[in-house]
Enzyme design. Structure first.
Site, PDB file in Angstrom:
ATOM      1  N   TYR A  34      39.883  23.958  42.795  1.00 22.69           N
ATOM      2  CA  TYR A  34      40.519  23.522  41.830  1.00 22.69           C
ATOM      3  C   TYR A  34      41.276  24.458  40.747  1.00 22.69           C
ATOM      4  O   TYR A  34      40.267  25.407  40.398  1.00 22.69           O
ATOM      5  CB  TYR A  34      39.484  22.407  41.213  1.00 22.69           C
ATOM      6  CG  TYR A  34      40.142  21.752  39.787  1.00 22.69           C
ATOM      7  CD1 TYR A  34      41.043  20.870  39.781  1.00 22.69           C
ATOM      8  CD2 TYR A  34      39.760  22.286  38.559  1.00 22.69           C
ATOM      9  CE1 TYR A  34      41.723  20.273  38.631  1.00 22.69           C
ATOM     10  CE2 TYR A  34      40.221  21.589  37.542  1.00 22.69           C
ATOM     11  CZ  TYR A  34      41.001  20.750  37.357  1.00 22.69           C
ATOM     12  OH  TYR A  34      41.771  19.910  36.494  1.00 22.69           O
TER      13      TYR A  34
ATOM     14  N   ASP B 289      31.443  21.284  45.031  1.00 25.50           N
ATOM     15  CA  ASP B 289      32.016  20.107  44.107  1.00 25.50           C
ATOM     16  C   ASP B 289      32.442  18.997  45.055  1.00 25.50           C
ATOM     17  O   ASP B 289      33.371  19.084  45.977  1.00 25.50           O
ATOM     18  CB  ASP B 289      33.443  20.912  43.707  1.00 25.50           C
ATOM     19  CG  ASP B 289      34.382  19.883  42.745  1.00 25.50           C
ATOM     20  OD1 ASP B 289      34.207  18.857  42.999  1.00 25.50           O
ATOM     21  OD2 ASP B 289      34.918  20.625  42.174  1.00 25.50           O
TER      22      ASP B 289
ATOM     23  N   ARG C 288      21.864  15.347  21.561  1.00 25.88           N
ATOM     24  CA  ARG C 288      22.221  16.574  22.424  1.00 25.88           C
ATOM     25  C   ARG C 288      21.331  16.681  23.656  1.00 25.88           C
ATOM     26  O   ARG C 288      21.724  16.923  24.830  1.00 25.88           O
ATOM     27  CB  ARG C 288      22.795  17.782  21.955  1.00 25.88           C
ATOM     28  CG  ARG C 288      22.981  19.092  22.762  1.00 25.88           C
ATOM     29  CD  ARG C 288      23.605  20.082  22.132  1.00 25.88           C
ATOM     30  NE  ARG C 288      23.138  20.483  20.803  1.00 25.88           N
ATOM     31  CZ  ARG C 288      22.052  20.991  20.382  1.00 25.88           C
ATOM     32  NH1 ARG C 288      21.221  21.328  21.317  1.00 25.88           N
ATOM     33  NH2 ARG C 288      21.916  21.377  19.162  1.00 25.88           N
TER      34      ARG C 288
ATOM     35  N   LYS D  86      37.500  11.335  38.098  1.00 23.15           N
ATOM     36  CA  LYS D  86      38.326  10.674  39.163  1.00 23.15           C
ATOM     37  C   LYS D  86      37.773   9.586  40.017  1.00 23.15           C
ATOM     38  O   LYS D  86      37.409   8.718  39.112  1.00 23.15           O
ATOM     39  CB  LYS D  86      38.307  12.272  39.992  1.00 23.15           C
ATOM     40  CG  LYS D  86      38.588  13.368  39.609  1.00 23.15           C
ATOM     41  CD  LYS D  86      39.938  13.489  39.020  1.00 23.15           C
ATOM     42  CE  LYS D  86      40.269  14.720  38.059  1.00 23.15           C
ATOM     43  NZ  LYS D  86      40.053  16.185  38.663  1.00 23.15           N
TER      44      LYS D  86
HETATM   45  C1  PLP Z   1      39.731  17.261  38.352  1.00 17.51           C
HETATM   46  C2  PLP Z   1      38.916  18.233  38.912  1.00 17.51           C
HETATM   47  C3  PLP Z   1      37.902  18.926  38.427  1.00 17.51           C
HETATM   48  C4  PLP Z   1      37.863  19.404  36.813  1.00 17.51           C
HETATM   49  O1  PLP Z   1      37.393  18.043  36.102  1.00 17.51           O
HETATM   50  P1  PLP Z   1      37.927  17.409  34.856  1.00 17.51           P
HETATM   51  O2  PLP Z   1      36.979  16.347  34.441  1.00 17.51           O
HETATM   52  O3  PLP Z   1      39.101  17.581  34.633  1.00 17.51           O
HETATM   53  O4  PLP Z   1      37.275  18.734  33.818  1.00 17.51           O
HETATM   54  C5  PLP Z   1      37.160  19.922  39.181  1.00 17.51           C
HETATM   55  N1  PLP Z   1      37.099  19.804  40.610  1.00 17.51           N
HETATM   56  C6  PLP Z   1      37.989  19.059  41.049  1.00 17.51           C
HETATM   57  C7  PLP Z   1      37.825  18.957  42.479  1.00 17.51           C
HETATM   58  C8  PLP Z   1      38.843  18.173  40.197  1.00 17.51           C
HETATM   59  O5  PLP Z   1      39.565  17.331  40.973  1.00 17.51           O
END
Ligand code: PLP
Length: 398
Positions: free
Chosen positions: A100, A172, A48, A197
């Site tokens: 998000y 983000d 961890r 993504k």
């Molecule tokens: C999908 C997404 C998240 C969350 O990510 P996960 O991997 O699904 O937990 C956060 N911010 C944006 C812009 C996203 O597209």
């Protein structure tokens, strides 16, 4: 010698394994590590806290975002939630209003229970941002381009404002990745990613990443990563590392196609509005091109009404109809019922996320195939609504 981003994706510290010469990072499954000395422990002790495979990914993302240290988490939300643990009771966070949906939920329904205050604000309006600053504001949280309306926030200006009040700027960077935008170079303190993504890119792994600009925030986040424990597993870390190698070519291709599709949709009579910062009609277009290399591969578009949306979705063939984005296959999604389902309807309406809005993440299919598919589905979606004596009739022209 300093390489371009494209080359750095392949030629970094983890290009070959120093022990064996393997041209792929070894997957180290060990959860614990033997200590050869009672008094002096090795670099690794427990999985961890640190693991060589995860560390290779953490190192690579830090290198690509040009930060001090990277951290890999079990999902984007785990990365974002752990970052919010940098806040304490009584602190306040200012946050982009169309973030998000999961981030919205974390802030409004979880952090609020721990006495962390928040204000959602249109981050593209700097005067508004400034007016919402409180004496206890500790973080300005930016998502740009935003989701799903692709609003563009001036990272440099927000970071400057944050610095002037001693607050941090979190960005983000999921939609653009460091291939197109480098928030830390624009003054941000922490970059967050859903690596689910574009970074991994193949719809086959859920992962999150964070990169800290300086030692102070890196040490605090490292402590929280180990304390909270939402770390990324080694198989998944390896999948993200593999996906990263093709990030540049995938994005280059998808952005090219997204630009063409956005122009096509903008001209189509069945489409009410297209949201894509690569279009000159988009109000964030200039800013987008100033702070990022391109507008990315995600766009949204609005049809006449939900009826038209339902018809279009049932007719379009190529994109998968699903949540998520940033994959080799194009993904069409319905924000109101998918990514933003966690947001109450009145909040969605305030932000312009209507029930006729679709979001498209452009993949690697042939551009003309996609346009032909969209054209067929749109031409078939000529829903006319007539309101006769208070009753609404729907019909199809074809
Ligand atoms: C999908 C997404 C998240 C969350 O990510 P996960 O991997 O699904 O937990 C956060 N911010 C944006 C812009 C996203 O597209």
């Amino acid at each position: 010698m300093s390489y371009s981003f494209q080359t750095k994706l392949l030629h970094n510290r983890h290009k070959v394994d120093s022990q064996t010469g393997a041209v792929s990072v070894p997957i180290q499954h060990a959860s614990t590590f033997h200590q050869f000395d009672v008094d002096q422990f090795g670099k690794y002790d427990y999985g961890r806290s640190a693991n060589p495979t995860r560390e290779a990914l953490e190192d690579t993302i830090a290198h690509l975002e040009e930060g001090t240290r990277g951290f890999a988490f079990s999902s984007g939300m785990a990365a974002i939630s752990t970052a919010f643990l940098l806040l304490s009771q009584g602190d306040h966070v200012l946050i982009s209003e169309d973030v998000y949906g999961g981030t919205y939920r974390m802030v409004s329904e979880v952090l609020s229970r721990y006495g962390i205050q928040y204000t959602f604000v249109d981050m593209t309006n700097l005067d508004l941002v400034e007016s919402e600053i409180q004496p206890n504001t500790k973080v300005l949280y930016v998502e740009t381009p935003s989701n799903p309306l692709l609003k563009v926030t001036d990272i440099e200006a927000v970071a400057k404002l944050a610095k002037s009040i001693g607050a941090w700027t979190f960005v983000d960077n999921t939609f653009l990745t460091p291939a197109l935008q480098k928030p830390l170079l624009l003054g941000a303190d922490l970059v967050l990613h859903s690596a689910t993504k574009f970074l991994s890119g193949h719809s086959d792994v859920v992962a999150g990443l964070a990169v800290a600009k300086d030692e102070e925030i890196a040490n605090k986040l490292g402590f929280l990563q180990n304390s909270f424990g939402a770390v990324l597993g080694v198989q998944d870390a390896w999948l993200v590392l593999r996906g990263l190698k093709t990030l540049h070519v995938r994005l280059e291709q998808s952005v090219k196609t997204a630009t063409k599709i956005a122009s096509f949709l903008e001209k189509h009579p069945q489409v009410k509005k297209v949201y894509y910062p690569g279009l000159v009609s988009h109000e964030g277009c200039n800013l987008q091109h100033r702070q990022a290399k391109s507008a990315g591969a995600v766009l949204s578009f609005e049809l006449e009404n939900e009826e038209a949306l339902r018809s279009f979705v049932s007719k379009v063939q190529i994109p998968v109809f699903a949540v998520s984005l940033g994959a080799v296959e194009s993904i069409l999604s319905f924000p109101a019922k998918m990514s933003h389902a966690a947001m109450p309807e009145n909040e969605r309406a305030k932000r312009g996320i209507s029930n006729a809005l679709l979001r498209l993440s452009v993949g690697l299919e042939n551009e003309q195939d996609l346009i032909d598919d969209f054209e067929r589905a749109l031409d078939d979606t000529t829903v006319i609504s007539a309101n006769v004596n208070g009753r609404v009739y729907h019909g199809n022209l074809r």
